[in-house]
Design an enzyme around this catalytic site. Sequence first.
Site, mmCIF file in Angstrom:
data_model
loop_
_atom_site.group_PDB
_atom_site.id
_atom_site.type_symbol
_atom_site.label_atom_id
_atom_site.label_comp_id
_atom_site.label_asym_id
_atom_site.label_seq_id
_atom_site.Cartn_x
_atom_site.Cartn_y
_atom_site.Cartn_z
ATOM 1 C CB SER A 132 42.450 65.929 -10.294
ATOM 2 O OG SER A 132 42.120 64.723 -10.924
ATOM 3 C CG ASP A 286 48.879 61.120 -9.895
ATOM 4 O OD1 ASP A 286 48.180 60.167 -10.275
ATOM 5 O OD2 ASP A 286 48.444 62.287 -9.804
ATOM 6 C CG HIS A 315 45.240 61.685 -8.335
ATOM 7 N ND1 HIS A 315 45.789 62.551 -9.259
ATOM 8 C CD2 HIS A 315 43.929 62.045 -8.238
ATOM 9 C CE1 HIS A 315 44.867 63.380 -9.706
ATOM 10 N NE2 HIS A 315 43.727 63.105 -9.104
#
Length: 354
Positions: A132, A286, A315
Amino acid sequence: MNAPTDPLVLELPHFRLERGGVLDPARLVYRTHGDLAPDRGNAVLLPTWFAGDHTSHEWLIGPGRPLDTDRYFVIVPNLFGNGLSSSPSNTPAPQAGADFPHVTMGDNVRAQHELVRLHFGIERLALVIGCSMGAQQTYQWAVSYPDMVARALPFCGSPKTSPHNGVFIEGLRAVLTTDPEWHRGRRAPGHAAGLRAFSRVYAGWGFSQAFYWNERYRSLGFDSVDEFLAGFWEPNFAGQDTNDLLAMLWTWQHADVGATGGAGGDVAKALGTITARTLAMPAERDLYFPPEDEVRASAHIPDAEVRVIPGEWGHLAGSGANPDDVAFIGRSVRELLASPADGPRALGSRPGTG
């Protein structure tokens, strides 16, 4: 000695920020695992993600794990704004709270470079890896210091925050700043109502539609969506400082390797300077870092591979909560570390094929 260190602090006096202002000092909090080899050739850097800290990826680190501390020296630096490194909540006036300056991904990576190169004397990192916002820092490392990064494994991230991702961030920011208890950041650090609302916005984006259709939350011990929201998402952000969250959101929204000196705002040009053996690993479903973005970006990185993490966890495939994702990511980390840093780049599959 393979046990992790207690959190350590590197103070960087008169640290100038890319968007203006100075942190004096900037405080970079980090943890290390394992031992640095005499030739300093076994170092791995793992930057943290949004609202995470140096404990967030310990599922990857340790004897026998993908980042095996019997072999590797793993450095985990905390993101500016996360409440440990310099942040609105721990910086004194006149930069406290809402007056904390804007910090970029480039600022984070430059501070980490001071830690890696000057503090530890490491000339080349065996691997930079992150999820991320940690993935965004991984890309920034590979662009800013190409000669220092032998291998790069960004997962569930991107080299530039997309417009759609920015819309998500704007929603998160609005939830926090319209909380009537926030008072433009001049009051108490966090408010239960605003953070509960924040967690519910996040819940709709963090996992995929299929995760909810198929009630995958039951594998985490929850019997209903309501239980999942209250028991998983609310604790995830409970106790966070509102201004810290806003500072990290700004850093995330403005992530852009094209802003690196010499790139002139051109993301493709910046990515083309990467020399690291690069394995980008987006998650199949995601919602804000979709695989298509990574396929597009990796086309500009010499010999990069895209390997999609399959499944329905979206995610949060990068969170370490799902054993199948842990196994998939772990195999890829081991394979990348076992590959030579120089020579033919391909690890086995063509870019974008997963």
